[in-house]
Design an enzyme around this catalytic site. Structure first.
Site, short mmCIF file in Angstrom:
data_model
loop_
_atom_site.label_atom_id
_atom_site.label_comp_id
_atom_site.label_asym_id
_atom_site.label_seq_id
_atom_site.Cartn_x
_atom_site.Cartn_y
_atom_site.Cartn_z
CB CYS A 1 1.30 17.70 -18.80
SG CYS A 1 1.28 16.59 -20.15
CB CYS B 1 -1.31 14.17 -18.47
SG CYS B 1 -2.03 15.70 -19.11
CD GLN C 1 -2.63 -1.29 2.61
OE1 GLN C 1 -3.34 -0.55 3.01
NE2 GLN C 1 -2.06 -1.99 3.68
CG ASN C 2 4.19 1.28 2.57
OD1 ASN C 2 3.09 1.64 3.07
ND2 ASN C 2 4.89 0.57 3.01
N GLY D 1 2.58 -4.36 8.94
CA GLY D 1 2.46 -2.93 9.21
C GLY D 1 1.44 -2.08 8.58
CB CYS E 1 -1.32 18.90 -22.92
SG CYS E 1 -1.64 18.56 -21.35
CG HIS F 1 -2.82 2.41 -2.02
ND1 HIS F 1 -2.91 2.47 -0.28
CD2 HIS F 1 -3.94 1.61 -2.05
CE1 HIS F 1 -4.00 1.51 -0.08
NE2 HIS F 1 -4.69 1.41 -1.24
CG ASP G 1 7.82 3.95 1.08
OD1 ASP G 1 7.37 3.91 2.14
OD2 ASP G 1 8.11 3.30 0.22
#
Ligand code: APR
Length: 279
Positions: free
Chosen positions: A177, A152, A126-127, A216, A180, A144, A129
């Site tokens: 971006c 973009c 789920q991290n 964790g 664009c 995640h 980092d």
């Protein structure tokens, strides 16, 4: 869709070597876990912010957790970004700078070792980092997303679906971006957003396992918190490693209250430690 659910009453809990129910079974929890890990075991691990705590990265709901000091509805939803992209990017740029100064800890290292050693190993994190990847962990599923990827905001045709950007700090907030000129957004899953279908199906496949380790995580945020039920339904031996009991404890075969970096090190030593050959 990513959302929170109410905690449930807990049942059997054990800290290593305490007088809990499992110790009565004659084997302490760490040995019970190590006994289960065989060369051909299908091992699936779900990790949360607690695994990066020893690297100095704050968790979300702990005593000094991010959500104690910041409001998720102001920083981690598409609506918040629509409303104030500068505020949201100031926060993500600050987190990127912070994470860039942190290093993988022993928990990341042992899990990386296991990902190299056990052929049927999957790590669902789920991290955002990137510390599992920096520890050279194989077969990582980023449930995640990643704070080191961007998209973009307009989804312009010229831009790839998502791309890696490790600029720290961004020279200009909010960043734009390159295709664009519109806004880019962090490549993480926000509250109210769905999990990438490819990621979801990889995770579902990994629930067909012998051992499912939940490490964790407070087991509050869905749908990640439900993965353990899927593994349990498939007959997996389910284990939680956390410094405290979580909402999941009552469903599990083994709940170990001890820091991940210490517990994984101890289990790795019981498995024969660093000397043991990789696959
Ligand atoms: N070892 C093991 N567990 C630990 C440690 C440690 N050293 N330190 C803290 N913990 C535990 C805490 O007890 C807590 O149960 O880690 C858990 C962290 O829980 P949260 O802060 O809720 O983080 P997490 O479960 O990863 O959050 C899930 O919520 O905010 C969203 O998208 C974000 O991915 C995140 C999701």
């Amino acid at each position: 869709m990513m959302r929170r659910n109410p905690p449930k009453p807990d049942a059997h809990l054990c800290t290593p070597l305490d007088g809990g129910s499992l110790a009565k079974a004659g084997r302490d929890p760490l040995h019970r876990l190590a006994d289960r890990i065989k060369a051909d075991s299908r091992i699936t691990v779900l990790t949360g912010a607690g695994v990066s705590a020893a690297s100095g990265i704050p968790t979300f709901r702990g005593p000094d957790g991010l959500w104690k000091n910041f409001r998720p509805e102001e920083l981690a939803t598409p609506e918040a970004f629509e409303r104030d992209p500068r505020l949201v990017w100031e926060w993500y740029d600050w987190r990127r700078q912070f994470i860039a100064r942190c290093k993988p800890n022993r928990a990341h290292e042992v899990l990386a070792l296991w990902s190299q050693r056990y052929p049927k190993f999957t790590l669902i994190t789920q991290n955002v980092d990137g510390l599992h990847e920096r520890a050279d962990t194989a077969n990582v599923v980023r449930f995640h997303g990643s704070i080191w990827e961007v998209l973009c905001w307009n989804g312009c045709a010229a831009s790839p679906k998502r791309w890696r950007d490790e600029t720290v700090p961004f020279p200009k907030i909010p960043p734009h971006c390159p295709h664009c000129g519109g806004l880019i957004r962090p490549g993480v899953v926000w509250f109210g957003e769905g999990i990438d279908p490819v990621v979801l199906s990889c995770s579902q496949d990994a629930l067909d396992c012998d051992i499912f380790l939940s490490i964790g995580t407070s087991s509050i945020v869905q749908p990640a918190a439900s993965l353990i039920h899927g593994a349990d339904a498939n007959g997996a031996f389910t284990v939680e490693i956390n410094v405290e009991t979580t909402a999941a404890a009552s469903y599990l075969d083994l709940s170990i209250q001890s820091p991940a970096e210490k517990t994984l090190e101890e289990v790795e030593n019981l498995l024969g430690g660093l000397g043991k050959k990789n696959r």
